[in-house]
Design an enzyme around this catalytic site. Sequence first.
Site, mmCIF file in Angstrom:
data_model
loop_
_atom_site.group_PDB
_atom_site.id
_atom_site.type_symbol
_atom_site.label_atom_id
_atom_site.label_comp_id
_atom_site.label_asym_id
_atom_site.label_seq_id
_atom_site.Cartn_x
_atom_site.Cartn_y
_atom_site.Cartn_z
ATOM 1 N N TYR A 53 -48.090 -82.803 7.727
ATOM 2 C CA TYR A 53 -48.765 -81.503 7.572
ATOM 3 C C TYR A 53 -49.597 -81.438 6.289
ATOM 4 O O TYR A 53 -50.609 -80.737 6.266
ATOM 5 C CB TYR A 53 -47.763 -80.347 7.680
ATOM 6 C CG TYR A 53 -47.399 -80.098 9.131
ATOM 7 C CD1 TYR A 53 -48.292 -79.454 9.982
ATOM 8 C CD2 TYR A 53 -46.204 -80.568 9.664
ATOM 9 C CE1 TYR A 53 -47.999 -79.274 11.325
ATOM 10 C CE2 TYR A 53 -45.900 -80.388 11.004
ATOM 11 C CZ TYR A 53 -46.801 -79.726 11.827
ATOM 12 O OH TYR A 53 -46.519 -79.557 13.166
ATOM 13 N N GLN A 86 -54.186 -70.264 18.947
ATOM 14 C CA GLN A 86 -53.051 -71.202 18.896
ATOM 15 C C GLN A 86 -53.220 -72.126 17.697
ATOM 16 O O GLN A 86 -52.341 -72.920 17.406
ATOM 17 C CB GLN A 86 -53.015 -72.049 20.171
ATOM 18 C CG GLN A 86 -52.804 -71.240 21.429
ATOM 19 C CD GLN A 86 -53.058 -72.091 22.675
ATOM 20 O OE1 GLN A 86 -52.248 -72.921 23.056
ATOM 21 N NE2 GLN A 86 -54.189 -71.873 23.315
ATOM 22 N N ILE A 88 -53.609 -73.617 13.948
ATOM 23 C CA ILE A 88 -52.979 -73.381 12.647
ATOM 24 C C ILE A 88 -54.013 -73.450 11.529
ATOM 25 O O ILE A 88 -53.687 -73.240 10.366
ATOM 26 C CB ILE A 88 -51.825 -74.380 12.400
ATOM 27 C CG1 ILE A 88 -52.322 -75.833 12.518
ATOM 28 C CG2 ILE A 88 -50.684 -74.119 13.384
ATOM 29 C CD1 ILE A 88 -51.264 -76.870 12.137
ATOM 30 N N HIS A 104 -49.238 -69.732 16.460
ATOM 31 C CA HIS A 104 -48.456 -70.910 16.050
ATOM 32 C C HIS A 104 -48.432 -71.117 14.540
ATOM 33 O O HIS A 104 -48.107 -72.198 14.076
ATOM 34 C CB HIS A 104 -49.004 -72.157 16.763
ATOM 35 C CG HIS A 104 -48.710 -72.155 18.237
ATOM 36 N ND1 HIS A 104 -49.432 -72.884 19.154
ATOM 37 C CD2 HIS A 104 -47.766 -71.496 18.950
ATOM 38 C CE1 HIS A 104 -48.934 -72.671 20.371
ATOM 39 N NE2 HIS A 104 -47.931 -71.831 20.275
ATOM 40 N N ALA A 219 -67.374 -75.691 22.943
ATOM 41 C CA ALA A 219 -67.260 -74.339 22.391
ATOM 42 C C ALA A 219 -68.617 -73.733 22.043
ATOM 43 O O ALA A 219 -68.932 -72.605 22.445
ATOM 44 C CB ALA A 219 -66.351 -74.379 21.158
HETATM 45 N N1 NAD Z 1 -57.044 -76.973 14.911
HETATM 46 C C1 NAD Z 1 -55.720 -76.810 15.018
HETATM 47 O O1 NAD Z 1 -55.141 -75.935 14.376
HETATM 48 C C2 NAD Z 1 -54.929 -77.671 15.988
HETATM 49 C C3 NAD Z 1 -55.321 -78.979 16.293
HETATM 50 C C4 NAD Z 1 -54.531 -79.736 17.199
HETATM 51 C C5 NAD Z 1 -53.404 -79.161 17.775
HETATM 52 N N2 NAD Z 1 -53.062 -77.879 17.460
HETATM 53 C C6 NAD Z 1 -51.871 -77.278 18.116
HETATM 54 O O2 NAD Z 1 -51.601 -77.963 19.302
HETATM 55 C C7 NAD Z 1 -51.416 -77.101 20.440
HETATM 56 C C8 NAD Z 1 -52.329 -77.648 21.527
HETATM 57 O O3 NAD Z 1 -52.675 -76.755 22.549
HETATM 58 P P1 NAD Z 1 -54.207 -76.453 22.840
HETATM 59 O O4 NAD Z 1 -54.317 -76.000 24.257
HETATM 60 O O5 NAD Z 1 -54.727 -75.598 21.755
HETATM 61 O O6 NAD Z 1 -54.933 -77.845 22.656
HETATM 62 P P2 NAD Z 1 -54.911 -79.117 23.563
HETATM 63 O O7 NAD Z 1 -55.066 -80.290 22.639
HETATM 64 O O8 NAD Z 1 -53.803 -79.112 24.536
HETATM 65 O O9 NAD Z 1 -56.253 -78.949 24.434
HETATM 66 C C9 NAD Z 1 -57.497 -78.997 23.822
HETATM 67 C C10 NAD Z 1 -58.534 -78.471 24.800
HETATM 68 O O10 NAD Z 1 -59.772 -78.452 24.110
HETATM 69 C C11 NAD Z 1 -60.767 -78.919 24.992
HETATM 70 N N3 NAD Z 1 -61.878 -79.424 24.165
HETATM 71 C C12 NAD Z 1 -62.080 -80.659 23.643
HETATM 72 N N4 NAD Z 1 -63.230 -80.687 22.938
HETATM 73 C C13 NAD Z 1 -63.743 -79.434 23.000
HETATM 74 C C14 NAD Z 1 -64.916 -78.813 22.454
HETATM 75 N N5 NAD Z 1 -65.797 -79.493 21.707
HETATM 76 N N6 NAD Z 1 -65.124 -77.486 22.714
HETATM 77 C C15 NAD Z 1 -64.256 -76.775 23.480
HETATM 78 N N7 NAD Z 1 -63.138 -77.317 24.018
HETATM 79 C C16 NAD Z 1 -62.897 -78.626 23.783
HETATM 80 C C17 NAD Z 1 -60.089 -79.961 25.859
HETATM 81 O O11 NAD Z 1 -60.777 -80.137 27.092
HETATM 82 C C18 NAD Z 1 -58.707 -79.330 26.052
HETATM 83 O O12 NAD Z 1 -58.647 -78.511 27.193
HETATM 84 C C19 NAD Z 1 -51.778 -75.733 19.985
HETATM 85 O O13 NAD Z 1 -50.665 -74.957 20.170
HETATM 86 C C20 NAD Z 1 -52.101 -75.846 18.499
HETATM 87 O O14 NAD Z 1 -51.171 -75.098 17.741
HETATM 88 C C21 NAD Z 1 -53.796 -77.145 16.578
#
Ligand code: NAD
Length: 234
Positions: A53, A86, A88, A104, A219
Amino acid sequence: MKKMVIFSGAGMSAESGINTFRDSKGLWEQYRIEDVATPEAWAKNPELVQRFYNARRKNILEAQPNAAHQLIANLEDNFDVHIITQNIDDLHERAGSSKVIHLHGNIRLAKTSGPNCQYTTEFYPIEGTELDLNKHFCKAGYPLRPHVVWFGEAVPAYTVAQDCIQDADILVVIGTSLQVYPVAGLIHEIPPECAAYYIDPKADQQYLPAQFHKISQTATEGMKTLLSLFDPKV
Ligand SMILES: NC(=O)c1ccc[n+]([C@@H]2O[C@H](COP(=O)([O-])OP(=O)(O)OC[C@H]3O[C@@H](n4cnc5c(N)ncnc54)[C@H](O)[C@@H]3O)[C@@H](O)[C@H]2O)c1
């Protein structure tokens, strides 16, 4: 003003250079989720979890909000915007969004690792990127851990998010695989008259209620498409 709820996931921050884990075969920065994002991992190897982390925090601090975060922040001129994320990371806030619910947790904050840590409401700001097991303690004397909800832990912000989404006029789900429960269930809480959109490059592959319009784009491109679909003043 109409109420617009944005429900974001890791894909929201992908264009800021923060990796999702679903796209790297269930790994997060080369780690197995079970080894770094569960209470069992903390019990077994807190040094590894803290290091993991600390590295994520450094990565997030070095990242910048992307154009999609910015487009969402700008929506506040025309809508009552509420973000349920979701993620962090704090990129929505840094882009200027004012109402953000972190389901989260928030990696910029720490909390106790003592009993009932899942439910604590006492958070400690982290200066810089590092939390140290031997230096940083809560008031009760337990080492501080990141304010992150791990797999298998309760999601105390869920009911707040549930209340928020239940009277949405517009819902925009963006960059989430909708595979992490219970939070993925939130999309079923919208009222029948809510206009619902799902932006994700893999939107076409997702099974969703008929109420949802799918936008199979990243996005930023997806947000531009969404904005072209309606007059922001509606
Ligand atoms: N940035 C962060 O804080 C971070 C990063 C990784 C994981 N997480 C944690 O992991 C868990 C994962 O679940 P989740 O559903 O958020 O993520 P996930 O990793 O399960 O899914 C990511 C999704 O993002 C899509 N994606 C990939 N590139 C993209 C783009 N350029 N624009 C839009 N969409 C795109 C993918 O197709 C996929 O459906 C979450 O609960 C989160 O807390 C957080």
